[in-house]
Motif scaffolding. Structure first.
Motif, mmCIF file in Angstrom:
data_model
loop_
_atom_site.group_PDB
_atom_site.id
_atom_site.type_symbol
_atom_site.label_atom_id
_atom_site.label_comp_id
_atom_site.label_asym_id
_atom_site.label_seq_id
_atom_site.Cartn_x
_atom_site.Cartn_y
_atom_site.Cartn_z
ATOM 1 N N GLU A 86 14.190 3.476 -3.467
ATOM 2 C CA GLU A 86 15.542 3.930 -3.117
ATOM 3 C C GLU A 86 16.338 2.828 -2.416
ATOM 4 N N GLU A 87 15.677 2.079 -1.541
ATOM 5 C CA GLU A 87 16.363 0.980 -0.845
ATOM 6 C C GLU A 87 16.777 -0.108 -1.826
ATOM 7 N N VAL A 88 15.908 -0.440 -2.774
ATOM 8 C CA VAL A 88 16.250 -1.447 -3.784
ATOM 9 C C VAL A 88 17.441 -0.954 -4.603
ATOM 10 N N ASP A 89 17.348 0.278 -5.094
ATOM 11 C CA ASP A 89 18.428 0.812 -5.927
ATOM 12 C C ASP A 89 19.762 0.856 -5.174
ATOM 13 N N ALA A 90 19.734 1.152 -3.882
ATOM 14 C CA ALA A 90 20.958 1.200 -3.080
ATOM 15 C C ALA A 90 21.610 -0.174 -2.929
ATOM 16 N N ALA A 113 0.822 -1.221 0.000
ATOM 17 C CA ALA A 113 0.000 0.000 0.000
ATOM 18 C C ALA A 113 0.850 1.263 0.000
ATOM 19 N N GLN A 114 2.094 1.194 0.488
ATOM 20 C CA GLN A 114 2.995 2.349 0.497
ATOM 21 C C GLN A 114 3.838 2.429 -0.783
ATOM 22 N N GLY A 115 3.603 1.523 -1.726
ATOM 23 C CA GLY A 115 4.352 1.535 -2.977
ATOM 24 C C GLY A 115 5.703 0.847 -2.890
ATOM 25 N N ARG A 116 5.987 0.204 -1.758
ATOM 26 C CA ARG A 116 7.266 -0.495 -1.615
ATOM 27 C C ARG A 116 7.245 -1.816 -2.386
ATOM 28 N N ILE A 117 8.407 -2.230 -2.831
ATOM 29 C CA ILE A 117 8.567 -3.419 -3.673
ATOM 30 C C ILE A 117 8.859 -4.646 -2.808
ATOM 31 N N PHE A 118 8.166 -5.749 -3.107
ATOM 32 C CA PHE A 118 8.454 -7.016 -2.437
ATOM 33 C C PHE A 118 9.790 -7.534 -2.963
ATOM 34 N N VAL A 119 10.753 -7.707 -2.058
ATOM 35 C CA VAL A 119 12.082 -8.209 -2.392
ATOM 36 C C VAL A 119 12.311 -9.449 -1.548
ATOM 37 N N HIS A 120 12.941 -10.452 -2.140
ATOM 38 C CA HIS A 120 13.190 -11.685 -1.381
ATOM 39 C C HIS A 120 14.505 -12.333 -1.803
ATOM 40 N N ARG A 121 14.951 -13.213 -0.935
ATOM 41 C CA ARG A 121 16.114 -14.054 -1.259
ATOM 42 C C ARG A 121 15.599 -15.463 -1.457
ATOM 43 N N LEU A 150 -2.616 -7.439 0.750
ATOM 44 C CA LEU A 150 -2.896 -8.540 1.670
ATOM 45 C C LEU A 150 -1.642 -8.885 2.469
ATOM 46 N N PRO A 151 -1.799 -9.424 3.678
ATOM 47 C CA PRO A 151 -0.616 -9.892 4.410
ATOM 48 C C PRO A 151 0.025 -11.065 3.653
ATOM 49 N N VAL A 152 1.323 -10.990 3.425
ATOM 50 C CA VAL A 152 2.004 -12.045 2.671
ATOM 51 C C VAL A 152 2.470 -13.155 3.604
ATOM 52 N N ARG A 153 2.473 -14.372 3.057
ATOM 53 C CA ARG A 153 2.964 -15.562 3.740
ATOM 54 C C ARG A 153 3.752 -16.386 2.713
ATOM 55 N N PRO A 154 4.944 -15.905 2.342
ATOM 56 C CA PRO A 154 5.699 -16.570 1.271
ATOM 57 C C PRO A 154 5.978 -18.040 1.581
ATOM 58 N N GLN A 155 6.051 -18.814 0.515
ATOM 59 C CA GLN A 155 6.343 -20.239 0.636
ATOM 60 C C GLN A 155 7.743 -20.430 1.209
ATOM 61 N N ALA A 156 7.834 -21.219 2.259
ATOM 62 C CA ALA A 156 9.125 -21.466 2.905
ATOM 63 C C ALA A 156 10.101 -22.178 1.971
ATOM 64 N N ASP A 157 9.610 -22.994 1.040
ATOM 65 C CA ASP A 157 10.516 -23.693 0.124
ATOM 66 C C ASP A 157 10.935 -22.830 -1.066
ATOM 67 N N GLU A 158 10.361 -21.629 -1.188
ATOM 68 C CA GLU A 158 10.699 -20.718 -2.281
ATOM 69 C C GLU A 158 11.472 -19.494 -1.793
ATOM 70 N N VAL A 159 11.134 -19.005 -0.600
ATOM 71 C CA VAL A 159 11.615 -17.716 -0.109
ATOM 72 C C VAL A 159 12.302 -17.880 1.251
ATOM 73 N N ALA A 160 13.599 -17.551 1.320
ATOM 74 C CA ALA A 160 14.363 -17.665 2.566
ATOM 75 C C ALA A 160 14.241 -16.406 3.428
ATOM 76 N N TRP A 161 14.078 -15.241 2.786
ATOM 77 C CA TRP A 161 13.965 -13.953 3.479
ATOM 78 C C TRP A 161 13.159 -13.034 2.582
ATOM 79 N N TYR A 162 12.406 -12.097 3.183
ATOM 80 C CA TYR A 162 11.672 -11.123 2.377
ATOM 81 C C TYR A 162 11.394 -9.859 3.174
ATOM 82 N N ASP A 163 11.107 -8.799 2.435
ATOM 83 C CA ASP A 163 10.674 -7.530 3.017
ATOM 84 C C ASP A 163 10.126 -6.679 1.871
#
Length: 191
Positions: free
Chosen positions: A164-168, A51-59, A146-159
């Motif tokens: 600006e944070e992504v570009d940095a 909702a704040q326009g932030r990008i879902f990033v994961h490892r 919606l509140p995210v609940r990433p798959q544990a077998d796909e995503v080790a970390w997320y935020d």
């Protein structure tokens, strides 16, 4: 298709459409064979924003079939045989984010990704004498309120990170190369 209980062997058995330079279907093959032989196939990349326009990033997890343990600013994956890009984008976004009821992702553009020579998709040396890898890549965006609940077998970390944070972190974290190529095209001025 895939689900959270899928393992690498069943993932490699998934049937994909094999396409030509014009993205026309010319055959089908199991995913593992497509990777090993460098058969051109289709993938989707979905940029999810909160909702704040932030990008879902994961490892990605270390057990992923391709690009294990690398960071990505997209969710997505391969398009199954007979599946449309649009259907794959929604399926992959809901699976990887662990939500249901997302709006249909909005298509932005499509491009042919050609992997650089050298290491294969799994980070190891390419088999078959340096098989060239390429895949058609459809890029989408979707709001995820919606509140995210990433798959544990796909995503080790997320935020969710600001632009600006992504570009940095672009020159700091190790990113999946095809996702990085899609991100650079997305951020490039269009005219």
């Amino acid at each position: 298709m895939s689900d959270s209980s899928r393992d690498a062997s069943s993932s490699s058995d998934e049937i994909l459409d094999i396409v030509d330079l014009h993205d026309e279907v010319v055959g089908q093959a199991p995913r593992g064979e497509a990777y090993t032989r460098g058969l051109r196939h289709r993938c989707v990349f979905v940029q999810a924003r909160d909702a704040q326009g932030r990008i879902f990033v994961h490892r990605r997890t270390a057990t992923k079939l391709v690009f294990p343990s690398l960071y990505d600013m997209f969710v997505g994956g391969v398009v199954g045989a007979g599946e449309s890009y649009d259907d794959a984008a929604l399926r992959e976004a809901e699976e990887e984010l662990g939500v249901s009821g997302l709006p249909r992702p909005v298509p932005l553009f499509k491009f042919l990704y050609e992997a650089p020579a050298g290491p294969g998709r799994d980070g190891a040396a390419s088999g078959g004498g340096g098989v060239r890898q390429s895949w058609w890549s459809a890029v989408y965006e979707v709001p995820c309120l919606l509140p995210v609940r990433p798959q544990a077998d796909e995503v080790a970390w997320y935020d969710f990170l600001s632009q600006e944070e992504v570009d940095a972190r672009l020159g700091v974290w190790e990113w999946v190369p095809d996702g990085l190529a899609a991100y650079e095209r997305l951020r490039a001025p269009r005219g």
